[in-house]
Design a protein around this motif. Sequence first.
Motif, mmCIF file in Angstrom:
data_model
loop_
_atom_site.group_PDB
_atom_site.id
_atom_site.type_symbol
_atom_site.label_atom_id
_atom_site.label_comp_id
_atom_site.label_asym_id
_atom_site.label_seq_id
_atom_site.Cartn_x
_atom_site.Cartn_y
_atom_site.Cartn_z
ATOM 1 N N LEU A 221 14.668 18.565 -30.048
ATOM 2 C CA LEU A 221 14.062 18.757 -28.733
ATOM 3 C C LEU A 221 12.664 18.145 -28.692
ATOM 4 O O LEU A 221 12.291 17.480 -27.725
ATOM 5 N N GLY A 222 11.902 18.338 -29.757
ATOM 6 C CA GLY A 222 10.576 17.737 -29.842
ATOM 7 C C GLY A 222 10.625 16.228 -29.783
ATOM 8 O O GLY A 222 9.797 15.583 -29.124
ATOM 9 N N HIS A 223 11.606 15.628 -30.453
ATOM 10 C CA HIS A 223 11.766 14.176 -30.405
ATOM 11 C C HIS A 223 12.056 13.702 -28.980
ATOM 12 O O HIS A 223 11.533 12.675 -28.547
ATOM 13 N N LEU B 19 10.957 26.474 -18.112
ATOM 14 C CA LEU B 19 11.548 26.840 -16.825
ATOM 15 C C LEU B 19 13.070 26.865 -16.925
ATOM 16 O O LEU B 19 13.725 27.771 -16.407
ATOM 17 N N ALA B 20 13.631 25.886 -17.621
ATOM 18 C CA ALA B 20 15.085 25.838 -17.793
ATOM 19 C C ALA B 20 15.579 27.044 -18.582
ATOM 20 O O ALA B 20 16.664 27.562 -18.331
ATOM 21 N N TRP B 21 14.787 27.492 -19.551
ATOM 22 C CA TRP B 21 15.154 28.671 -20.331
ATOM 23 C C TRP B 21 14.941 29.945 -19.523
ATOM 24 O O TRP B 21 15.438 30.995 -19.900
ATOM 25 N N ASP B 22 14.174 29.848 -18.434
ATOM 26 C CA ASP B 22 13.950 30.944 -17.500
ATOM 27 C C ASP B 22 13.501 32.230 -18.185
ATOM 28 O O ASP B 22 13.984 33.320 -17.869
ATOM 29 N N GLU B 23 12.593 32.088 -19.134
ATOM 30 C CA GLU B 23 12.008 33.244 -19.804
ATOM 31 C C GLU B 23 13.049 34.181 -20.389
ATOM 32 O O GLU B 23 12.771 35.353 -20.615
ATOM 33 N N GLY B 24 14.241 33.700 -20.646
ATOM 34 C CA GLY B 24 15.308 34.549 -21.170
ATOM 35 C C GLY B 24 15.546 34.345 -22.652
ATOM 36 O O GLY B 24 16.672 34.306 -23.095
ATOM 37 N N GLY B 25 14.490 34.175 -23.417
ATOM 38 C CA GLY B 25 14.664 33.931 -24.843
ATOM 39 C C GLY B 25 14.848 32.449 -25.089
ATOM 40 O O GLY B 25 14.271 31.617 -24.399
ATOM 41 N N LEU B 26 15.697 32.119 -26.033
ATOM 42 C CA LEU B 26 15.931 30.726 -26.381
ATOM 43 C C LEU B 26 17.411 30.370 -26.311
ATOM 44 O O LEU B 26 17.997 29.896 -27.272
ATOM 45 N N PRO B 27 18.058 30.578 -25.157
ATOM 46 C CA PRO B 27 19.489 30.287 -25.091
ATOM 47 C C PRO B 27 19.796 28.806 -25.305
ATOM 48 O O PRO B 27 20.874 28.460 -25.718
ATOM 49 N N GLY B 28 18.860 27.932 -25.031
ATOM 50 C CA GLY B 28 19.067 26.498 -25.219
ATOM 51 C C GLY B 28 19.157 26.102 -26.669
ATOM 52 O O GLY B 28 19.474 24.969 -26.978
ATOM 53 N N LEU B 29 18.906 27.032 -27.584
ATOM 54 C CA LEU B 29 18.970 26.701 -29.003
ATOM 55 C C LEU B 29 20.392 26.779 -29.544
ATOM 56 O O LEU B 29 20.628 26.514 -30.702
ATOM 57 N N LYS B 30 21.334 27.107 -28.728
ATOM 58 C CA LYS B 30 22.727 27.134 -29.178
ATOM 59 C C LYS B 30 23.186 25.691 -29.350
ATOM 60 O O LYS B 30 23.528 25.015 -28.408
ATOM 61 N N ALA B 31 23.150 25.213 -30.574
ATOM 62 C CA ALA B 31 23.445 23.805 -30.869
ATOM 63 C C ALA B 31 24.919 23.517 -30.810
ATOM 64 O O ALA B 31 25.770 24.304 -30.957
#
Length: 85
Positions: A49-51, A73-85
């Motif tokens: 993600l950093g890259h 904003l995409a994560w909507d303050e709901g933790g880190l759901p986007g980390l599901k690789a």
Amino acid sequence: MMEDPIHLFLEDEALTEGLTDEEAQALLSWLVDLAQGATLEEVHHLRRLGHEITRLSRDYGVPVEELIGLVELAWDEGGLPGLKA
């Protein structure tokens, strides 16, 4: 034992290539904060993600802080759901 996420991010020179010192600092600080308590898989996802943030900032001139804000904003303050690789 998992390697220190700070070390993983700092040894990856391409992670901040083309960013100003201020932008690199902002990106690295944000990534390190997120990596605290993360699994190794999540840390590697954060690195990718950093890259992408670096690439978008460099290629399109979008400030790193704005890109970080969009991710949050995409994560909507709901933790880190986007980390599901």
